[in-house]
Write a protein that holds these residues in place. Sequence first.
Motif, mmCIF file in Angstrom:
data_model
loop_
_atom_site.group_PDB
_atom_site.id
_atom_site.type_symbol
_atom_site.label_atom_id
_atom_site.label_comp_id
_atom_site.label_asym_id
_atom_site.label_seq_id
_atom_site.Cartn_x
_atom_site.Cartn_y
_atom_site.Cartn_z
ATOM 1 N N TYR A 242 0.836 -1.213 0.000
ATOM 2 C CA TYR A 242 0.000 0.000 0.000
ATOM 3 C C TYR A 242 0.868 1.259 0.000
ATOM 4 O O TYR A 242 0.643 2.196 -0.790
ATOM 5 C CB TYR A 242 -0.925 -0.028 1.209
ATOM 6 C CG TYR A 242 -1.651 1.262 1.470
ATOM 7 C CD1 TYR A 242 -2.589 1.767 0.566
ATOM 8 C CD2 TYR A 242 -1.415 1.993 2.635
ATOM 9 C CE1 TYR A 242 -3.254 2.953 0.797
ATOM 10 C CE2 TYR A 242 -2.085 3.166 2.885
ATOM 11 C CZ TYR A 242 -2.992 3.650 1.959
ATOM 12 O OH TYR A 242 -3.646 4.831 2.209
ATOM 13 N N LEU A 243 1.874 1.304 0.867
ATOM 14 C CA LEU A 243 2.752 2.470 0.958
ATOM 15 C C LEU A 243 3.543 2.692 -0.326
ATOM 16 O O LEU A 243 3.740 3.829 -0.771
ATOM 17 C CB LEU A 243 3.690 2.339 2.146
ATOM 18 C CG LEU A 243 3.054 2.463 3.535
ATOM 19 C CD1 LEU A 243 4.080 2.195 4.628
ATOM 20 C CD2 LEU A 243 2.433 3.843 3.726
ATOM 21 N N ASN A 244 4.008 1.602 -0.939
ATOM 22 C CA ASN A 244 4.752 1.712 -2.207
ATOM 23 C C ASN A 244 3.881 2.284 -3.311
ATOM 24 O O ASN A 244 4.310 3.123 -4.099
ATOM 25 C CB ASN A 244 5.306 0.350 -2.621
ATOM 26 C CG ASN A 244 6.478 -0.076 -1.768
ATOM 27 O OD1 ASN A 244 7.172 0.769 -1.203
ATOM 28 N ND2 ASN A 244 6.707 -1.386 -1.650
ATOM 29 N N ALA A 247 3.296 5.971 -2.654
ATOM 30 C CA ALA A 247 4.513 6.754 -2.907
ATOM 31 C C ALA A 247 4.705 7.042 -4.394
ATOM 32 O O ALA A 247 5.307 8.056 -4.767
ATOM 33 C CB ALA A 247 5.730 6.031 -2.349
ATOM 34 N N HIS A 248 4.171 6.159 -5.250
ATOM 35 C CA HIS A 248 4.369 6.315 -6.698
ATOM 36 C C HIS A 248 3.185 6.976 -7.396
ATOM 37 O O HIS A 248 3.211 7.174 -8.602
ATOM 38 C CB HIS A 248 4.671 4.961 -7.343
ATOM 39 C CG HIS A 248 6.029 4.420 -6.978
ATOM 40 N ND1 HIS A 248 6.232 3.591 -5.888
ATOM 41 C CD2 HIS A 248 7.252 4.622 -7.528
ATOM 42 C CE1 HIS A 248 7.522 3.278 -5.805
ATOM 43 N NE2 HIS A 248 8.154 3.889 -6.788
#
Length: 249
Positions: A242-244, A247-248
């Motif tokens: 989820y965080l990746n 972040a993109h």
Amino acid sequence: MESKIVFKDVSLEFDDHQNKGATFKELFANAFTLNNKEKNKHKRTVLNAINIEIKHGERLGIVGRNGAGKSTFLKTLCKIYEPSAGKITIQGNVAPLLEIGAGFNPELSGRENIYLNGAILGHDMSELKKLEAEIIDFAELNEYIDTPVKYYSTGMYLKLAFSIATAIKPEILVLDELFAGGDAEFVAKAKKRMENFIAESSIMVFVSHQLDLLQELCTRVIWIDKGKIIADGEPEAIIDLYLNKEAHD
């Protein structure tokens, strides 16, 4: 009987046209004048073919950006919303804690709201009389318990609502951003109480933007986006995914 939750092909649509403050007369007229194509233009899918089984003893965390469908998922689980399609099967009693002070009458005192809110959660008067002192003590509101709750701070609402909802150990505890606004000492007490529930093999379903808290408390996490389950698995792995993605974007 072991507690369990099953969502089978559950979808939910909101009619945006009807949510724009239309009068009853306008809604009645639209029912006859709008064709199916026009009606469908105003429909918005907020849950899309959700399939999930939550088993006895699991602590399920839910992540996703604002508007992804997380809180709608909880409200559908708690039967606040009726699915447009599909079926939800629940074994066990559900204690929902979705909105701080929901079900409170602001003109009544904290003590009176214990009985009002407790009745909404399905507890009878005799149960609540036995639990009244413990609820007040856990909420740390002895000094203010006979004050109308309209004078309570958000933190006081939080403490009383949580204390009532968890006074009788539920089989299924449903939480939405519970700790937003709670002081550190009460958060620690609440976490300890939740851990005790889970130790007794209850189900917890928990939405929070505090990802470290989800990782600490949950045994499983799902990621919801645009009303769909994108990923389901170990908390650390799903939160990293989820965080990746965030972040993109």
